[in-house]
Design an enzyme around this catalytic site. Structure first.
Site, PDB file in Angstrom:
ATOM      1  N   GLN A   1      -4.978  -1.539   9.529  1.00 53.37           N
ATOM      2  CA  GLN A   1      -4.788  -2.867   8.955  1.00 53.37           C
ATOM      3  C   GLN A   1      -5.346  -3.931   9.908  1.00 53.37           C
ATOM      4  O   GLN A   1      -4.976  -3.986  11.071  1.00 53.37           O
ATOM      5  CB  GLN A   1      -3.291  -3.110   8.689  1.00 53.37           C
ATOM      6  CG  GLN A   1      -2.989  -4.385   7.938  1.00 53.37           C
ATOM      7  CD  GLN A   1      -3.527  -4.398   6.510  1.00 53.37           C
ATOM      8  OE1 GLN A   1      -3.378  -3.456   5.761  1.00 53.37           O
ATOM      9  NE2 GLN A   1      -4.185  -5.490   6.137  1.00 53.37           N
TER      10      GLN A   1
ATOM     11  N   LYS B   1       0.845  -1.206   0.000  1.00 56.69           N
ATOM     12  CA  LYS B   1       0.000   0.000   0.000  1.00 56.69           C
ATOM     13  C   LYS B   1       0.878   1.253   0.000  1.00 56.69           C
ATOM     14  O   LYS B   1       0.605   2.213  -0.723  1.00 56.69           O
ATOM     15  CB  LYS B   1      -0.945  -0.014   1.213  1.00 56.69           C
ATOM     16  CG  LYS B   1      -2.067  -1.025   1.048  1.00 56.69           C
ATOM     17  CD  LYS B   1      -2.845  -1.294   2.316  1.00 56.69           C
ATOM     18  CE  LYS B   1      -3.801  -2.459   2.080  1.00 56.69           C
ATOM     19  NZ  LYS B   1      -4.523  -2.892   3.272  1.00 56.69           N
TER      20      LYS B   1
ATOM     21  N   ASP C   1     -11.190   2.590   3.459  1.00 56.25           N
ATOM     22  CA  ASP C   1     -11.497   1.168   3.264  1.00 56.25           C
ATOM     23  C   ASP C   1     -12.993   0.967   3.032  1.00 56.25           C
ATOM     24  O   ASP C   1     -13.407  -0.105   2.582  1.00 56.25           O
ATOM     25  CB  ASP C   1     -11.081   0.369   4.515  1.00 56.25           C
ATOM     26  CG  ASP C   1      -9.754  -0.348   4.330  1.00 56.25           C
ATOM     27  OD1 ASP C   1      -9.376  -0.600   3.169  1.00 56.25           O
ATOM     28  OD2 ASP C   1      -9.118  -0.663   5.347  1.00 56.25           O
TER      29      ASP C   1
END
Ligand code: NAP
Length: 277
Positions: A92, A48, A115
């Site tokens: 995460q 990422k 997200d």
């Protein structure tokens, strides 16, 4: 049969995002928070950050030890939520044992929830309002769009009902006017349901689960799964070689949905920064 090349589409979209960022004074900022040492998560975070660097998104990586307290984690997320330089925050998952994801995620304001996992953004998807959409299913929609495949009026079947993939996928297809059926581990007559699909999306995490006899001639088959086969080779949820003979379009693994996921994270970060793309 046509292969939908996710890698190529991802590269094209990233180049477009880079152009937009290069031309702008404002530099989108993405904070990535990783707690603990989970090896898979470390790889995801690294990828990422690399994607950010490629297109000019400023990344802020926070690697916290596994013994971080709930309060320390939530305090950091609150700090990031207040920062003007940070437009997107990504926590995460999974978190190490002892930490709760839900109250931590609640500290991420929905405008920075790149997200698309927050209750607000999921609610917006249900209500068909603009919001940040979960990256993997959003990437699938972009792949369909890139091939001119309209879900309107089609029978779509989604295998899997996770909050992060299956459910938002079903909602996106429904919002695009498909007639959607969602299957899961308790579904009966799953094979017959799949056989009716014009668009079949597999997101269950079972290697080569979708076989040729489950697929209608000419169906569009999208494979979200990431698994290892009996020889340890990367494979999807679809028995690609045999299903490809019947499908009109199919996504490969690797090189299909996977590259689109991180690209959509970049897309969402730009959306959060610029408010439109
Ligand atoms: P998940 O949270 O484990 O959910 C799996 C879903 O599949 C559940 O709804 C489960 O049903 C259903 N399921 C499991 N076995 C089944 C079976 N035999 N028949 C029918 N349904 C079954 O997984 P996920 O996070 O959604 O991910 C799914 C797959 O996509 C995984 O392989 C994951 O690695 C991959 N993935 C890929 C990307 C990408 O970028 N390409 C991104 C995210 C995920 P129940 O609800 O009844 O348990």
């Amino acid at each position: 049969m046509k292969i939908i090349d996710g890698k190529a589409l991802a590269a094209k979209m990233r180049a477009q995002l880079k152009e937009k960022i290069d031309a702008s004074e404002l530099k989108p900022g993405l904070a990535v928070v990783l707690v603990g040492e989970d090896p898979a998560s470390q790889i995801y975070v690294r990828n990422k950050i690399k994607a950010c660097e490629e297109i000019g998104v400023k990344s802020y990586a926070y690697r916290l030890p596994a013994d971080t307290s709930q309060k320390q984690l939530e305090d950091l997320l609150e700090e990031l939520a207040a920062s003007k330089d940070i437009h997107g925050i990504l926590l995460q998952l999974p978190l190490p044992k002892g930490l709760q994801a839900e109250p931590a995620m609640a500290k991420i304001p929905y405008e920075k929830d790149v997200d698309g996992f927050s209750k607000e953004n999921l609610g917006k998807l249900v209500l068909k309002e603009d919001g940040l959409v979960s990256c993997t299913p959003y990437g699938v929609m972009k792949m369909l769009e890139s091939e001119g495949i309209s879900p309107k009026g089609k029978r779509a079947v989604v295998l899997g009902r996770s909050d992060t993939v299956g459910k938002p996928m079903a909602l996106l297809l429904l919002n695009a006017d498909a007639t959607v059926t969602v299957c899961h581990s308790k579904t009966q007559n799953l094979k017959e349901i799949c056989q009716e699909a014009d668009i079949l999306v597999a997101a269950i995490g079972r290697a080569k689960f979708v076989t040729e006899d489950m697929v209608k001639e000419g169906a569009v088959v999208v494979d979200v799964g990431i698994n290892r086969d009996e020889n340890g080779k990367l494979c999807g949820d679809v028995d690609y070689e045999n299903v490809a003979k019947k499908a009109s379009y199919i996504t490969p693994v690797p090189g299909g949905v996977g590259p689109m996921t991180i690209t959509m994270l970049m897309y969402n970060t730009c959306l959060a920064a610029f408010e439109s793309i």
